[in-house]
Design a protein around this motif. Structure first.
Motif, PDB file in Angstrom:
ATOM      1  N   GLY A  92       0.847  -1.192   0.000  1.00 27.99           N
ATOM      2  CA  GLY A  92       0.000   0.000   0.000  1.00 27.99           C
ATOM      3  C   GLY A  92       0.876   1.233   0.000  1.00 27.99           C
ATOM      4  O   GLY A  92       2.094   1.137   0.183  1.00 27.99           O
ATOM      5  N   HIS A  93       0.278   2.400  -0.221  1.00 28.89           N
ATOM      6  CA  HIS A  93       1.079   3.625  -0.087  1.00 28.89           C
ATOM      7  C   HIS A  93       0.422   4.598   0.877  1.00 28.89           C
ATOM      8  O   HIS A  93      -0.793   4.815   0.830  1.00 28.89           O
ATOM      9  CB  HIS A  93       1.405   4.250  -1.447  1.00 28.89           C
ATOM     10  N   GLY A  94       1.257   5.140   1.763  1.00 31.03           N
ATOM     11  CA  GLY A  94       0.767   6.037   2.807  1.00 31.03           C
ATOM     12  C   GLY A  94       0.841   7.493   2.406  1.00 31.03           C
ATOM     13  O   GLY A  94       0.316   8.366   3.105  1.00 31.03           O
ATOM     14  N   ALA A 126      -9.486   7.365   0.026  1.00 25.58           N
ATOM     15  CA  ALA A 126      -9.603   6.324  -1.000  1.00 25.58           C
ATOM     16  C   ALA A 126      -8.229   5.913  -1.539  1.00 25.58           C
ATOM     17  O   ALA A 126      -8.007   4.756  -1.864  1.00 25.58           O
ATOM     18  CB  ALA A 126     -10.467   6.832  -2.149  1.00 25.58           C
ATOM     19  N   ASP A 127      -7.341   6.868  -1.647  1.00 27.07           N
ATOM     20  CA  ASP A 127      -6.049   6.662  -2.318  1.00 27.07           C
ATOM     21  C   ASP A 127      -4.916   7.063  -1.385  1.00 27.07           C
ATOM     22  O   ASP A 127      -4.512   8.187  -1.369  1.00 27.07           O
ATOM     23  CB  ASP A 127      -6.035   7.516  -3.599  1.00 27.07           C
ATOM     24  N   ASN A 128      -4.374   6.184  -0.572  1.00 27.04           N
ATOM     25  CA  ASN A 128      -4.644   4.763  -0.538  1.00 27.04           C
ATOM     26  C   ASN A 128      -4.833   4.303   0.907  1.00 27.04           C
ATOM     27  O   ASN A 128      -4.961   3.125   1.182  1.00 27.04           O
ATOM     28  CB  ASN A 128      -3.447   4.064  -1.260  1.00 27.04           C
ATOM     29  N   GLY A 160       6.026   7.170  -1.496  1.00 25.52           N
ATOM     30  CA  GLY A 160       6.337   8.007  -2.654  1.00 25.52           C
ATOM     31  C   GLY A 160       5.555   7.646  -3.908  1.00 25.52           C
ATOM     32  O   GLY A 160       5.952   8.006  -5.015  1.00 25.52           O
ATOM     33  N   GLU A 161       4.423   6.959  -3.740  1.00 25.35           N
ATOM     34  CA  GLU A 161       3.694   6.498  -4.925  1.00 25.35           C
ATOM     35  C   GLU A 161       3.237   7.660  -5.778  1.00 25.35           C
ATOM     36  O   GLU A 161       3.276   7.603  -7.000  1.00 25.35           O
ATOM     37  CB  GLU A 161       2.494   5.642  -4.487  1.00 25.35           C
ATOM     38  N   GLU A 162       2.814   8.745  -5.124  1.00 28.37           N
ATOM     39  CA  GLU A 162       2.301   9.891  -5.887  1.00 28.37           C
ATOM     40  C   GLU A 162       3.428  10.696  -6.530  1.00 28.37           C
ATOM     41  O   GLU A 162       3.192  11.678  -7.231  1.00 28.37           O
ATOM     42  CB  GLU A 162       1.438  10.788  -4.985  1.00 28.37           C
ATOM     43  N   MET A 163       4.662  10.265  -6.288  1.00 28.84           N
ATOM     44  CA  MET A 163       5.822  10.857  -6.953  1.00 28.84           C
ATOM     45  C   MET A 163       6.348   9.894  -8.017  1.00 28.84           C
ATOM     46  O   MET A 163       7.452  10.057  -8.525  1.00 28.84           O
ATOM     47  CB  MET A 163       6.936  11.137  -5.938  1.00 28.84           C
ATOM     48  N   SER A 427     -13.036  11.146  -6.444  1.00 25.25           N
ATOM     49  CA  SER A 427     -12.253  12.392  -6.425  1.00 25.25           C
ATOM     50  C   SER A 427     -10.846  12.226  -5.864  1.00 25.25           C
ATOM     51  O   SER A 427     -10.317  13.140  -5.250  1.00 25.25           O
ATOM     52  CB  SER A 427     -12.974  13.492  -5.639  1.00 25.25           C
ATOM     53  N   GLN A 428     -10.245  11.061  -6.059  1.00 25.55           N
ATOM     54  CA  GLN A 428      -8.840  10.940  -5.667  1.00 25.55           C
ATOM     55  C   GLN A 428      -8.068  11.936  -6.537  1.00 25.55           C
ATOM     56  O   GLN A 428      -8.459  12.206  -7.666  1.00 25.55           O
ATOM     57  CB  GLN A 428      -8.337   9.512  -5.868  1.00 25.55           C
ATOM     58  N   HIS A 429      -7.023  12.514  -5.994  1.00 26.65           N
ATOM     59  CA  HIS A 429      -6.204  13.509  -6.711  1.00 26.65           C
ATOM     60  C   HIS A 429      -6.954  14.823  -6.926  1.00 26.65           C
ATOM     61  O   HIS A 429      -6.504  15.663  -7.691  1.00 26.65           O
ATOM     62  CB  HIS A 429      -5.717  12.978  -8.069  1.00 26.65           C
ATOM     63  N   ALA A 430      -8.110  15.013  -6.325  1.00 29.45           N
ATOM     64  CA  ALA A 430      -8.878  16.254  -6.490  1.00 29.45           C
ATOM     65  C   ALA A 430      -9.407  16.657  -5.110  1.00 29.45           C
ATOM     66  O   ALA A 430      -9.257  15.900  -4.152  1.00 29.45           O
ATOM     67  CB  ALA A 430     -10.027  16.018  -7.471  1.00 29.45           C
TER      68      ALA A 430
END
Ligand SMILES: [Zn+2]
Length: 461
Positions: A92-94, A126-128, A160-163, A427-430
């Motif tokens: 998973g990513h925190g 939701a993410d994540n 760092g998943e969103e990177m 709306s993940q990322h929003a």
């Protein structure tokens, strides 16, 4: 000691609010990985939240430094019960994207979980954070009921998943022995439909490249030179037109798969793609003869993402000196991205466009992956989910988007099973990211069932 009781534990955890409180605590960690000032917060999520939680379940853990971006650490935890028991790896990513605090609805704070009707709002809900919290809680429910898991469990959490997951590949390469397992079971992304339990096995991937053409230095007055000088914008437009027809069919040899494997075709035939809540689908667009599901899950697409010649902001009466386009190929696992550059070059040369330069965009991208619907692990997980939900889940050999799943499939050599607990409208990322409460409860049930079954009847020879 029964499967039913384990699932009742999971439902109770949801009904009495303890899962909500647990997730709320995780959401309060301001873990924006795209914000360089959040190093301490990213580390705290592992050392103060996930690590202690795992220890409470009899795991050991260590924080593993990121060899590529040091402020984005990893956590690897494990609970080893027996040498001959099956071994699960979950991931998973925190980290989250930026909070965007100003743009949330009134009364919502991205760093607090807020219940409004069926929605639990919060950054990462939701993410994540919501998704891996469901999975870890489900492990706990099995542990409570059985007194042990009945299998070995390893947990990998990255920050760092969103990177773009820097360092994940290196960590897995280096930690191959440590991360050795029989299967990856993890959760991310949306269900195909909020009401439909969904399983996917991999993802498509992306190959980006630029087309460019420079004919001379500087622009020249169109009154004096138009008709005398070739226009690179026109030439590049024709080059692109030679690659994709007016209905979106890819015309370049070697950019699309030879065929869709029969087992994949059969699995896709059961999926309905409606584009619900999104823009209206153009049924005539894309590869002729394919169903909507085959187009988005079983085939490759070639897109133009951006196109520029002259100055689009303030067009001048001049023949522009150059033109440029960023294109990309979204491809499935049976295509070899190493061959795309040469295929495009060959096509352009054959069509008289050898003056157009093809430049792959360098980025360490994920490769496409897929799980065969006939794989014993897929059959096993489909029947487990069916047993817990009394509903046939949707199975996608791969999703249309992209995921770092090739690290688990090719570096660690694992069959990969993804069970998303969110939906397309989350709306993940929003602003206003949220988890649907019904999906959280369903997720707890489904995952507890899967982890219960992993000890009972894993498909291991
Ligand atoms: Zn994300």
């Amino acid at each position: 000691m029964t499967r039913e009781n384990a699932i009742l534990n999971a439902e109770k955890m949801f009904d009495d609010g303890s899962f909500f409180n647990l997730l709320n605590r995780r959401v309060t960690h301001t873990t924006e990985s795209q914000n360089e000032e959040r190093s301490d917060e990213l580390r705290d999520y592992l050392t103060r939240e996930i690590g202690p939680y795992l220890e409470g379940m009899g795991f050991t853990y260590e924080v593993v430094e990121n060899p590529v971006v040091s402020r984005l650490p990893f956590l690897i935890g494990q609970r080893i019960e027996a040498d001959d028991a099956p071994t699960l790896l979950t991931y998973g990513h925190g980290d989250t994207v930026l909070a965007m605090t100003e743009r949330w609805q009134d009364g919502l704070n991205p760093w607090r979980l807020t219940m409004k009707g069926e929605r639990w709002y919060g950054r990462g809900a939701a993410d994540n954070k919501g998704q891996h919290s469901i999975n870890l809680a489900a492990l706990n429910c099995v542990l409570h009921e059985r007194g042990r898991l009945g299998f070995n469990a390893k947990v990998l959490i990255e920050m760092g998943e969103e990177m773009g997951s820097p360092g994940l590949r290196e960590i897995c390469n280096r930690g191959k022995k440590m991360l050795l397992a029989d299967v990856l079971i993890a959760s991310d992304g949306p269900r195909i439909d909020p009401r439909k339990p969904t399983i996917f096995g991999g993802s498509r991937a992306v190959f980006n490249f630029d087309l460019s053409l420079t004919l001379r230095e500087g622009g020249h007055h169109s009154g004096n030179w138009g008709g005398l000088l070739a226009n690179p914008g026109v030439i590049l437009a024709h080059a692109i037109a030679s690659m994709i027809d007016t209905r979106g069919r890819v015309l370049v040899d070697g950019l699309t798969p030879e065929r869709i494997p029969d087992s994949v075709r059969k699995a896709l035939a059961e999926l309905e793609v409606t584009g619900r809540k999104g823009p209206e689908i153009d049924p005539q667009w894309g590869e002729p003869g394919l169903s909507l599901a085959e187009k988005v899950y079983g085939w490759n697409t070639l897109e133009v993402l951006a196109f520029e010649c002259g100055n689009p902001v303030a067009p001048a009466h001049a023949i522009p000196p150059s033109a440029w386009a960023r294109c990309h190929i979204r491809y499935v696992a049976d295509s070899d991205p190493e061959k795309f550059h040469a295929a495009v070059q060959r096509h352009l040369t054959a069509h008289g466009f050898d003056m157009v330069k093809v430049t792959p965009v360098k980025r360490s991208l994920f490769k496409a992956t897929r799980m065969d619907p006939e794989d014993p692990w897929i059959k096993w997980v489909v029947s487990s989910v069916e047993c817990s939900t009394h509903q046939k889940p949707a199975f996608l050999p791969n999703i249309g988007g992209s995921l770092p799943n090739d690290i688990f499939q090719t570096v660690l050599g694992l069959p990969t099973i993804w069970i998303p607990h969110s939906y397309g409208g989350c709306s993940q990322h929003a602003p206003n990211e949220h988890l649907l409460s019904a999906l959280a409860k369903d997720g707890l049930r489904i995952m507890t069932g899967i982890f219960w079954d992993l000890a009972e009847n894993p498909p291991i020879k």
